[in-house]
Design an enzyme around this catalytic site. Structure first.
Site, mmCIF file in Angstrom:
data_model
loop_
_atom_site.group_PDB
_atom_site.id
_atom_site.type_symbol
_atom_site.label_atom_id
_atom_site.label_comp_id
_atom_site.label_asym_id
_atom_site.label_seq_id
_atom_site.Cartn_x
_atom_site.Cartn_y
_atom_site.Cartn_z
ATOM 1 N N GLU A 1 68.245 -51.715 -11.169
ATOM 2 C CA GLU A 1 68.220 -52.866 -10.072
ATOM 3 C C GLU A 1 69.271 -54.039 -10.401
ATOM 4 O O GLU A 1 69.147 -54.480 -11.521
ATOM 5 C CB GLU A 1 66.920 -53.317 -9.704
ATOM 6 C CG GLU A 1 66.889 -54.329 -8.548
ATOM 7 C CD GLU A 1 65.520 -54.521 -8.027
ATOM 8 O OE1 GLU A 1 64.770 -53.557 -7.841
ATOM 9 O OE2 GLU A 1 65.092 -55.764 -7.829
ATOM 10 N N THR B 1 69.726 -56.061 -4.771
ATOM 11 C CA THR B 1 68.849 -57.066 -3.981
ATOM 12 C C THR B 1 69.609 -57.746 -2.822
ATOM 13 O O THR B 1 70.943 -57.701 -2.980
ATOM 14 C CB THR B 1 68.446 -58.235 -5.212
ATOM 15 O OG1 THR B 1 69.498 -58.780 -5.759
ATOM 16 C CG2 THR B 1 67.453 -57.393 -6.020
ATOM 17 N N HIS C 1 68.308 -53.690 -0.523
ATOM 18 C CA HIS C 1 67.160 -54.348 -0.131
ATOM 19 C C HIS C 1 67.580 -54.948 1.296
ATOM 20 O O HIS C 1 68.331 -55.573 1.491
ATOM 21 C CB HIS C 1 66.730 -55.401 -1.027
ATOM 22 C CG HIS C 1 66.432 -54.553 -2.235
ATOM 23 N ND1 HIS C 1 65.723 -55.176 -3.326
ATOM 24 C CD2 HIS C 1 66.573 -53.171 -2.667
ATOM 25 C CE1 HIS C 1 65.605 -54.368 -4.383
ATOM 26 N NE2 HIS C 1 65.924 -53.272 -4.188
ATOM 27 N N ARG D 1 59.451 -57.581 2.934
ATOM 28 C CA ARG D 1 59.511 -58.776 3.796
ATOM 29 C C ARG D 1 60.331 -60.032 3.296
ATOM 30 O O ARG D 1 60.862 -60.823 3.857
ATOM 31 C CB ARG D 1 57.854 -59.415 3.609
ATOM 32 C CG ARG D 1 57.797 -60.447 4.706
ATOM 33 C CD ARG D 1 56.367 -61.252 4.589
ATOM 34 N NE ARG D 1 56.252 -61.807 3.007
ATOM 35 C CZ ARG D 1 55.545 -62.714 2.637
ATOM 36 N NH1 ARG D 1 54.344 -62.763 3.425
ATOM 37 N NH2 ARG D 1 55.827 -63.279 1.428
ATOM 38 N N ALA E 1 56.666 -56.508 6.412
ATOM 39 C CA ALA E 1 57.590 -55.320 5.983
ATOM 40 C C ALA E 1 57.000 -54.093 6.714
ATOM 41 O O ALA E 1 58.093 -53.251 7.190
ATOM 42 C CB ALA E 1 57.452 -54.977 4.490
ATOM 43 N N TYR F 1 52.262 -53.299 -5.258
ATOM 44 C CA TYR F 1 51.694 -54.542 -6.340
ATOM 45 C C TYR F 1 50.729 -54.132 -7.048
ATOM 46 O O TYR F 1 49.352 -54.309 -6.633
ATOM 47 C CB TYR F 1 51.703 -55.812 -5.526
ATOM 48 C CG TYR F 1 52.704 -56.365 -4.882
ATOM 49 C CD1 TYR F 1 53.673 -57.169 -5.473
ATOM 50 C CD2 TYR F 1 52.723 -55.549 -3.711
ATOM 51 C CE1 TYR F 1 54.956 -57.524 -4.689
ATOM 52 C CE2 TYR F 1 54.243 -56.156 -2.847
ATOM 53 C CZ TYR F 1 55.085 -56.944 -3.385
ATOM 54 O OH TYR F 1 56.151 -57.297 -2.713
ATOM 55 N N HIS G 1 49.634 -58.472 -4.753
ATOM 56 C CA HIS G 1 50.490 -59.373 -4.056
ATOM 57 C C HIS G 1 49.740 -60.779 -4.153
ATOM 58 O O HIS G 1 48.721 -60.943 -3.832
ATOM 59 C CB HIS G 1 51.029 -59.012 -2.510
ATOM 60 C CG HIS G 1 52.166 -60.084 -2.059
ATOM 61 N ND1 HIS G 1 51.891 -60.965 -1.118
ATOM 62 C CD2 HIS G 1 53.530 -59.912 -2.401
ATOM 63 C CE1 HIS G 1 52.997 -61.752 -1.089
ATOM 64 N NE2 HIS G 1 53.945 -61.024 -1.729
ATOM 65 N N LYS H 1 52.301 -49.461 5.483
ATOM 66 C CA LYS H 1 53.805 -49.448 5.395
ATOM 67 C C LYS H 1 53.967 -47.843 5.348
ATOM 68 O O LYS H 1 55.164 -47.408 5.818
ATOM 69 C CB LYS H 1 54.318 -50.154 4.450
ATOM 70 C CG LYS H 1 54.166 -51.553 4.507
ATOM 71 C CD LYS H 1 55.201 -52.337 3.245
ATOM 72 C CE LYS H 1 54.315 -52.687 2.083
ATOM 73 N NZ LYS H 1 54.860 -53.361 1.403
ATOM 74 N N GLN I 1 59.958 -66.532 -20.357
ATOM 75 C CA GLN I 1 59.391 -65.578 -19.472
ATOM 76 C C GLN I 1 58.038 -65.276 -19.630
ATOM 77 O O GLN I 1 57.303 -64.947 -18.869
ATOM 78 C CB GLN I 1 60.405 -64.360 -19.392
ATOM 79 C CG GLN I 1 61.672 -64.763 -18.703
ATOM 80 C CD GLN I 1 62.654 -63.433 -18.716
ATOM 81 O OE1 GLN I 1 62.563 -62.521 -19.678
ATOM 82 N NE2 GLN I 1 63.586 -63.519 -18.098
#
Ligand code: FAD
Length: 331
Positions: free
Chosen positions: A32, A63, A108, A138, A158, A193, A197, A213, A260
């Site tokens: 990605e 993205t 996306h 979304r 979404a 997720y 989420h 979805k 991170q």
């Protein structure tokens, strides 16, 4: 490698991700990318792809970033409200990459900041440009808002976006009086997720919405990043128990910076296993942390491949040295 010549392999050019997965006997590889910041040339993006192309990714995700509101100081201590899109151009860049490298690109599509009409026009443009795959999301709320606020005339979730794309598959446009309606046959991915989420009240409702979805027409799921593979395996088991049968693609993020270890859990509402976090905390430099992060990702990737995941999806964020090291080791 600016003058490198690519032999574009049109075998995959118009293929849908779901068909690539179905036709593949082993785990495939994808990554990605983010579009360049406004004002920057595409060169850096192409350099990133050039560095990874030898590992034969079967597709590349790109993205999308909505408009943001910024308040900038002007005279008399006042602030001026400005609407900025920091990374414009997803449609054009997705097409440029697909045509240059002959690999399907998955732009996306986000609900936030877009009306249904704008989304329809974007999908028409993508179809004209030969793009057959999209990831329907979304999007997050604006940083200036506490919660996601849908655009007036846009989608709230979404699943509604998936429904709109499915309608276009059937030639149903927003204007019912439109004549000679072409069917826009997109393959649709959605997000899942493993660790729930951030906004979901609990994993059960989150799963119900994920199923919604898929029932609306999504062909596959790509997961949020996770650092503990068991979270992914448990998530897949819960999806199957809930009646979700589509492929579930694990998303892997090689940790690249020391901070991170605290930032990623905050931003993405995920856990970092203590065994890994303590190794990162021992690092004195970002270079050391990146090496520890790469080795962790390699261990994750090896295990996922051994468990026959359909695809290994790497969130590169434009960093290639770690992704190269992972790909070289596991592919
Ligand atoms: P939804 O599926 O709409 O879910 C959002 C929340 O609402 C969840 O808590 C869910 O449980 C709940 N929910 C879902 N449907 C309903 C419903 N019908 N009624 C009530 N509640 C509901 N963001 C970007 O801005 N650009 C990107 O390019 C981007 N790429 C991403 C790629 C991947 C693989 C992933 C995992 C995320 C990406 N994101 C991106 C972030 C994503 O937009 C956010 O995580 C966002 O907050 C949720 O998006 P979603 O599509 O999962 O939303």
């Amino acid at each position: 490698m600016p003058n490198q010549v690519y032999r574009v392999n049109f075998q995959y050019f118009f293929m849908k991700i779901i068909d690539i997965i179905r036709n593949s006997k082993k785990t495939i590889f994808s990554f990605e990318l983010l579009p360049p910041l406004k004002g920057q040339k595409a060169d850096k993006l192409y350099e990133t792809i050039d560095e990874l192309i030898e590992f034969q990714p079967k597709y590349i995700n790109l993205t999308t970033h909505r408009d943001e509101i910024e308040y900038r100081p002007v005279e008399n201590g006042l602030l001026e409200k400005k609407t900025v899109r920091k990374r414009p151009g997803t449609v054009a860049i997705a097409a440029a990459i697909q045509h240059k490298y002959g690999i399907p690109v998955v732009p996306h599509i986000v609900c936030g900041g877009f009306t249904r009409d704008e989304t329809e026009n974007m999908l028409i443009d993508l179809n004209f440009l030969g793009i057959k795959n999209v990831l329907a999301l979304r999007g997050d709320g604006l940083s200036s808002e506490k919660h996601f606020v849908p655009e007036k005339g846009g989608h709230s979730h979404a699943n509604e976006l998936v429904e709109q794309i499915v309608h276009l598959r059937e030639g149903k446009y927003l204007d019912p009086e439109l004549k000679n309606k072409a069917e826009l046959d997109f393959c649709i991915g959605v997000a899942g997720y493993p660790e729930k989420h951030a906004e979901a009240s609990n994993p059960v409702t989150d799963m119900q919405y994920l199923k919604q979805k898929v029932d609306a027409g999504a062909d596959y799921i790509v997961t949020q990043m996770f650092f503990d593979n068991q979270k992914y395996y448990d998530f897949v088991a819960r999806c199957r128990a809930a009646g979700i049968t589509v492929p579930i693609i694990p998303g892997i993020k090689p940790l690249a910076l020391m901070n991170q270890v605290t930032m990623l859990p905050k931003i993405f509402s995920i856990d970092i296993p203590e065994e890994f976090a303590s190794e990162v905390r021992k690092c004195k430099t970002n270079e050391e942390a990146r090496q520890v992060g790469t080795e962790w990702a390699i261990t994750q990737a090896r295990d996922l491949i051994a468990n026959n995941v359909p695809c290994l999806h790497i969130y590169t964020y434009g960093i290639t040295d770690n992704t190269r090291q992972i790909a070289r080791t596991i592919l």
